[in-house]
Design an enzyme around this catalytic site. Structure first.
Site, PDB file in Angstrom:
ATOM      1  N   HIS A 114       4.855  35.339  54.018  1.00 26.94           N
ATOM      2  CA  HIS A 114       4.016  34.362  53.301  1.00 26.94           C
ATOM      3  C   HIS A 114       2.526  34.666  53.477  1.00 26.94           C
ATOM      4  CE1 HIS A 114       7.397  31.142  53.935  1.00 26.94           C
ATOM      5  NE2 HIS A 114       7.508  31.674  52.724  1.00 26.94           N
TER       6      HIS A 114
ATOM      7  N   ASN B 156       7.214  39.375  40.041  1.00 27.22           N
ATOM      8  CA  ASN B 156       7.888  39.049  41.288  1.00 27.22           C
ATOM      9  C   ASN B 156       9.376  39.276  41.042  1.00 27.22           C
ATOM     10  OD1 ASN B 156       8.968  37.916  43.579  1.00 27.22           O
ATOM     11  ND2 ASN B 156       7.896  35.962  43.397  1.00 27.22           N
TER      12      ASN B 156
ATOM     13  N   GLU C 299       0.052  32.178  44.937  1.00 30.20           N
ATOM     14  CA  GLU C 299       0.256  33.567  45.340  1.00 30.20           C
ATOM     15  C   GLU C 299       0.050  34.526  44.166  1.00 30.20           C
ATOM     16  OE1 GLU C 299       3.793  31.853  47.019  1.00 30.20           O
ATOM     17  OE2 GLU C 299       3.686  33.274  48.675  1.00 30.20           O
TER      18      GLU C 299
ATOM     19  N   ARG D  32       4.607  41.503  43.714  1.00 27.16           N
ATOM     20  CA  ARG D  32       4.841  40.901  45.018  1.00 27.16           C
ATOM     21  C   ARG D  32       5.879  41.755  45.724  1.00 27.16           C
ATOM     22  NH1 ARG D  32       6.788  34.837  46.637  1.00 27.16           N
ATOM     23  NH2 ARG D  32       6.532  35.200  48.850  1.00 27.16           N
TER      24      ARG D  32
ATOM     25  N   ARG E  97      17.670  27.873  56.730  1.00 25.92           N
ATOM     26  CA  ARG E  97      17.506  28.823  57.853  1.00 25.92           C
ATOM     27  C   ARG E  97      17.197  28.063  59.144  1.00 25.92           C
ATOM     28  NH1 ARG E  97      13.073  32.461  55.015  1.00 25.92           N
ATOM     29  NH2 ARG E  97      13.794  31.831  52.956  1.00 25.92           N
TER      30      ARG E  97
END
Ligand code: ADP
Length: 420
Positions: free
Chosen positions: A181, A7, A385, A92, A242
């Site tokens: 996601h 990743n 993940e 990823r 955010r």
């Protein structure tokens, strides 16, 4: 079969090596502070509980990946004699646009496409692509698989992904909802179905991935039919820093009023908003919950707004699917915050959603926190993940897929690329 999962971020490379025979993690770690002072590699040989930290200059991703490959073959901390024991590398990748509706065994054309998609994910795709390129520079024959955060949501119907702005903006610039996601939403939905002992195809599930970035998905029969993140990961829920959904007019208003440019507004909405913006104290949910408990009103407001928005989307997605069989909470806040779970589901009894307050407060891994008489199951499921990336990589390599076979050549974005 050993699979390396990478990743690659802007200044870090996180890695895990899986033994796919039993899906155990053999080693994991991270290269941090690439290209800046104080770089280091943190490495763990998982089953022997051996850990090490190596400091020293790491000026590029290429050097970072070299360090990872070195340590995997290290006499003391290594887990293999020869790096060729790694059968494939899974990456990823943040943005697959419309070109990658599935995880894909990559070829050089795919790599160019991932690099090209940097215009939609400038903060992520260039680094993901650098990781892929670096592996091929060092190990030219290594099969590599891209697992995209956007792929799972490619099943959304047009009414869920087209924005009501001039249609040409979609056709010419690829402006649409993509969602993110995806790997996590897919994984926890599958886990929930297993737990319920029912085929995923028969179930309607709402998943809430609540970490520093947060999104929800409506998953009908195993496919994503809607999700809260959009063209970028800025849309939807309240996040650490955010803003999620706001009136788009606020953006030009701020530009004029504060005499700032587009990039500065973007910075405010991405880095100074959300929990941090509302509370004024922290982006971390733990700090916010503690401050709220101590009577800080703005911290309490941040929690309330987060829960309120979660509840609104639960209502929206229940209506979209016509029924809900399970709601799943995952990632840091989803797994650990009983306050957010409880707040999001309070007052939904009329919908058949009834949380057991004690089970919710106790929390735990992979538990059902619904009351006995709840019509809807409510799960806390830890996401994984990296395991999904390893599984997809293993499948594609094992089945002898040909590189580039999963490409979707009809995509609007590929056409856009050719004409731009
Ligand atoms: P990322 O998106 O960076 O992977 P994580 O999934 O690790 O994020 O989630 C980070 C969030 O989880 C932070 O806001 C953190 O405060 C929150 N969190 C972690 N543990 C707890 C806890 N015990 N209670 C409430 N929130 C928690």
């Amino acid at each position: 079969m050993k699979i390396l999962v990478l990743n690659c971020g802007s200044s870090s490379i996180k890695y895990q090596v899986f033994n796919m025979e039993d899906e155990t993690v053999l080693a994991k770690g991270a290269v941090e502070r690439i290209g800046i002072e104080g770089s280091f590699v943190e490495h763990e040989v998982v089953q022997q509980d051996k850990k090490t930290k190596i400091e020293g200059e790491i000026s590029s991703h290429q050097i970072g990946v070299e360090k990872v490959l070195d340590i995997l073959q290290d006499e003391e901390y290594g887990i293999m004699q020869d790096i060729k024991e790694i059968k494939a590398v899974g990456h990823r990748v943040a943005h697959g646009g419309e070109s990658f509706p599935h995880s894909t065994l990559l070829d050089y054309e795919d790599l160019a496409e991932i690099e090209d998609l940097s215009r939609l994910a400038p903060l992520h795709n260039p680094h993901n692509a650098a990781g892929i390129r670096t592996i091929w520079d060092l190990l030219p024959d290594m099969p590599q698989v891209g697992v995209f955060d956007t792929s799972f949501h490619q099943s959304m119907p047009k009414e869920a992904y087209i924005y009501p702005i001039p249609y040409e903006f979609y056709e010419n610039m690829g402006i649409r909802r993509y969602g993110f996601h995806g790997t996590s939403h897919k994984y926890v939905a599958e886990q929930a179905a297993q737990k319920m002992g029912q085929p995923l195809e028969d179930l309607k599930i709402i998943t809430a991935h609540l970490g520093n970035g947060a999104s929800m998905a409506a998953i009908d029969g195993g496919v994503s039919v809607d999700t809260t993140m959009g063209f970028t990961p800025l849309e939807g829920l309240v996040m650490g820093t955010r803003c999620g959904d706001i009136d788009p007019s606020i953006i030009p208003f701020l530009q004029k009023k504060m005499e700032i440019n587009a990039q500065e507004v973007e910075e405010i909405l991405n880095k100074e908003s959300g929990l941090l913006g509302i509370s004024g104290i922290s982006y971390d949910a733990r700090d916010i919950e503690q401050a709220a408990a101590e009577g800080n009103e703005r911290a309490q407001l941040a929690v309330d707004i987060s829960c309120y928005r979660l509840k609104k989307f639960i209502g929206a997605y229940s209506t979209v699917m016509g029924r809900v069989d399970a709601i799943v909470f995952t990632a840091g806040i989803g797994e650990k915050s009983h306050i957010v779970r409880g707040g999001a589901l309070a007052g939904l009894d009329f919908w058949g959603v009834k949380i057991d307050p004690e089970k919710n407060e106790r929390g735990g891994e992979f538990v059902d926190i619904a009351a006995e008489d709840s019509k809807v199951r409510i799960f806390i499921i830890p996401t994984n993940e990296e395991l999904v990336i390893a599984r997809d990589t293993n499948e594609l390599v094992k089945n002898g897929e040909e590189p580039g076979k999963n490409d979707n050549d009809n995509s609007v974005l590929r056409d856009y690329k050719k004409t731009s």
